[in-house]
Design a protein around this motif. Sequence first.
Motif, PDB file in Angstrom:
ATOM      1  N   GLU A  83      33.738  11.851  27.473  1.00  0.00           N
ATOM      2  CA  GLU A  83      33.741  10.391  27.544  1.00  0.00           C
ATOM      3  C   GLU A  83      33.116   9.899  28.847  1.00  0.00           C
ATOM      4  N   LEU A  84      33.375  10.622  29.949  1.00  0.00           N
ATOM      5  CA  LEU A  84      32.779  10.245  31.231  1.00  0.00           C
ATOM      6  C   LEU A  84      31.255  10.393  31.170  1.00  0.00           C
ATOM      7  N   ALA A  85      30.780  11.501  30.615  1.00  0.00           N
ATOM      8  CA  ALA A  85      29.330  11.711  30.497  1.00  0.00           C
ATOM      9  C   ALA A  85      28.689  10.617  29.657  1.00  0.00           C
ATOM     10  N   GLN A  86      29.349  10.223  28.577  1.00  0.00           N
ATOM     11  CA  GLN A  86      28.806   9.173  27.719  1.00  0.00           C
ATOM     12  C   GLN A  86      28.784   7.826  28.447  1.00  0.00           C
ATOM     13  N   ALA A  87      29.856   7.511  29.177  1.00  0.00           N
ATOM     14  CA  ALA A  87      29.913   6.232  29.898  1.00  0.00           C
ATOM     15  C   ALA A  87      28.853   6.179  30.998  1.00  0.00           C
ATOM     16  N   VAL A  88      28.675   7.266  31.721  1.00  0.00           N
ATOM     17  CA  VAL A  88      27.666   7.313  32.781  1.00  0.00           C
ATOM     18  C   VAL A  88      26.265   7.165  32.177  1.00  0.00           C
ATOM     19  N   ALA A  89      26.026   7.815  31.047  1.00  0.00           N
ATOM     20  CA  ALA A  89      24.725   7.709  30.383  1.00  0.00           C
ATOM     21  C   ALA A  89      24.475   6.286  29.887  1.00  0.00           C
ATOM     22  N   GLN A  90      25.517   5.618  29.390  1.00  0.00           N
ATOM     23  CA  GLN A  90      25.369   4.223  28.946  1.00  0.00           C
ATOM     24  C   GLN A  90      25.016   3.326  30.136  1.00  0.00           C
ATOM     25  N   LEU A  91      25.690   3.543  31.263  1.00  0.00           N
ATOM     26  CA  LEU A  91      25.408   2.737  32.449  1.00  0.00           C
ATOM     27  C   LEU A  91      23.976   2.966  32.933  1.00  0.00           C
ATOM     28  N   ALA A  92      23.506   4.213  32.856  1.00  0.00           N
ATOM     29  CA  ALA A  92      22.123   4.506  33.246  1.00  0.00           C
ATOM     30  C   ALA A  92      21.143   3.806  32.306  1.00  0.00           C
ATOM     31  N   ALA A  93      21.453   3.786  31.018  1.00  0.00           N
ATOM     32  CA  ALA A  93      20.589   3.102  30.050  1.00  0.00           C
ATOM     33  C   ALA A  93      20.578   1.597  30.317  1.00  0.00           C
ATOM     34  N   ILE A  94      21.733   1.040  30.660  1.00  0.00           N
ATOM     35  CA  ILE A  94      21.814  -0.386  30.991  1.00  0.00           C
ATOM     36  C   ILE A  94      20.947  -0.681  32.211  1.00  0.00           C
ATOM     37  N   LYS A  95      21.009   0.194  33.200  1.00  0.00           N
ATOM     38  CA  LYS A  95      20.213   0.009  34.414  1.00  0.00           C
ATOM     39  C   LYS A  95      18.719   0.045  34.086  1.00  0.00           C
ATOM     40  N   LYS A  96      18.306   0.996  33.240  1.00  0.00           N
ATOM     41  CA  LYS A  96      16.898   1.083  32.850  1.00  0.00           C
ATOM     42  C   LYS A  96      16.464  -0.165  32.100  1.00  0.00           C
ATOM     43  N   THR A  97      17.335  -0.660  31.218  1.00  0.00           N
ATOM     44  CA  THR A  97      17.016  -1.858  30.445  1.00  0.00           C
ATOM     45  C   THR A  97      16.881  -3.064  31.365  1.00  0.00           C
ATOM     46  N   SER A  98      17.785  -3.199  32.335  1.00  0.00           N
ATOM     47  CA  SER A  98      17.727  -4.354  33.233  1.00  0.00           C
ATOM     48  C   SER A  98      16.519  -4.257  34.155  1.00  0.00           C
ATOM     49  N   GLN A  99      16.111  -3.050  34.546  1.00  0.00           N
ATOM     50  CA  GLN A  99      14.911  -2.908  35.369  1.00  0.00           C
ATOM     51  C   GLN A  99      13.683  -3.328  34.585  1.00  0.00           C
ATOM     52  N   THR A 100      13.637  -2.990  33.323  1.00  0.00           N
ATOM     53  CA  THR A 100      12.514  -3.394  32.480  1.00  0.00           C
ATOM     54  C   THR A 100      12.463  -4.914  32.377  1.00  0.00           C
ATOM     55  N   LYS A 101      13.632  -5.550  32.213  1.00  0.00           N
ATOM     56  CA  LYS A 101      13.672  -7.007  32.128  1.00  0.00           C
ATOM     57  C   LYS A 101      13.186  -7.631  33.428  1.00  0.00           C
ATOM     58  N   LEU A 102      13.605  -7.059  34.575  1.00  0.00           N
ATOM     59  CA  LEU A 102      13.181  -7.596  35.857  1.00  0.00           C
ATOM     60  C   LEU A 102      11.676  -7.461  36.032  1.00  0.00           C
ATOM     61  N   ILE A 103      11.134  -6.351  35.598  1.00  0.00           N
ATOM     62  CA  ILE A 103       9.692  -6.160  35.695  1.00  0.00           C
ATOM     63  C   ILE A 103       8.978  -7.176  34.819  1.00  0.00           C
ATOM     64  N   ASP A 104       9.464  -7.362  33.588  1.00  0.00           N
ATOM     65  CA  ASP A 104       8.853  -8.325  32.674  1.00  0.00           C
ATOM     66  C   ASP A 104       8.927  -9.742  33.235  1.00  0.00           C
ATOM     67  N   ILE A 105      10.066 -10.092  33.827  1.00  0.00           N
ATOM     68  CA  ILE A 105      10.246 -11.436  34.379  1.00  0.00           C
ATOM     69  C   ILE A 105       9.375 -11.608  35.621  1.00  0.00           C
ATOM     70  N   GLY A 106       9.273 -10.547  36.430  1.00  0.00           N
ATOM     71  CA  GLY A 106       8.540 -10.629  37.682  1.00  0.00           C
ATOM     72  C   GLY A 106       7.028 -10.664  37.525  1.00  0.00           C
ATOM     73  N   CYS A 107       6.515 -10.273  36.408  1.00  0.00           N
ATOM     74  CA  CYS A 107       5.065 -10.250  36.189  1.00  0.00           C
ATOM     75  C   CYS A 107       4.603 -11.618  35.726  1.00  0.00           C
ATOM     76  N   LYS A 108       3.950 -12.342  36.615  1.00  0.00           N
ATOM     77  CA  LYS A 108       3.425 -13.647  36.250  1.00  0.00           C
ATOM     78  C   LYS A 108       1.935 -13.499  35.976  1.00  0.00           C
ATOM     79  N   PRO A 109       1.475 -14.082  34.889  1.00  0.00           N
ATOM     80  CA  PRO A 109       0.036 -13.982  34.599  1.00  0.00           C
ATOM     81  C   PRO A 109      -0.777 -14.720  35.646  1.00  0.00           C
ATOM     82  N   LYS A 110      -1.937 -14.154  35.967  1.00  0.00           N
ATOM     83  CA  LYS A 110      -2.825 -14.807  36.930  1.00  0.00           C
ATOM     84  C   LYS A 110      -3.497 -15.988  36.236  1.00  0.00           C
ATOM     85  N   ARG A 111      -3.718 -17.023  37.006  1.00  0.00           N
ATOM     86  CA  ARG A 111      -4.402 -18.214  36.468  1.00  0.00           C
ATOM     87  C   ARG A 111      -5.888 -17.920  36.327  1.00  0.00           C
TER      88      ARG A 111
END
Length: 111
Positions: free
Chosen positions: A80-108
Amino acid sequence: MTTLKPGSVRIKVPGQAEEELVYVSGGILEVQPHIVTILSDSAIRGTDLDEAKALDAKRAAEEAMKDKAATLDYAQAQVELAQAVAQLAAIKKTSQTKLIDIGCKPKRQPV
């Protein structure tokens, strides 16, 4: 064919620009020339993972592991600990992807 530990899997769907992140609780991976198959007891899209629930599961598993007298419960708590840690790592990866997507502004484009 190989076994998978709890963790995240990136899926590239043909015709879609973005990869999808999916948490799997472990399972089996089979690679063939034109197809990859994953068999898992459970799979959750990264965007559907609940961080609060994963943190609670991690705390509960850590508490259960403190009682080493019950070997069966200890082994289950490790899983259960291994599964919870893996879920938290997946959440972190997902949130990093969102931050990258949000942070990329198209050039004018010049007018």
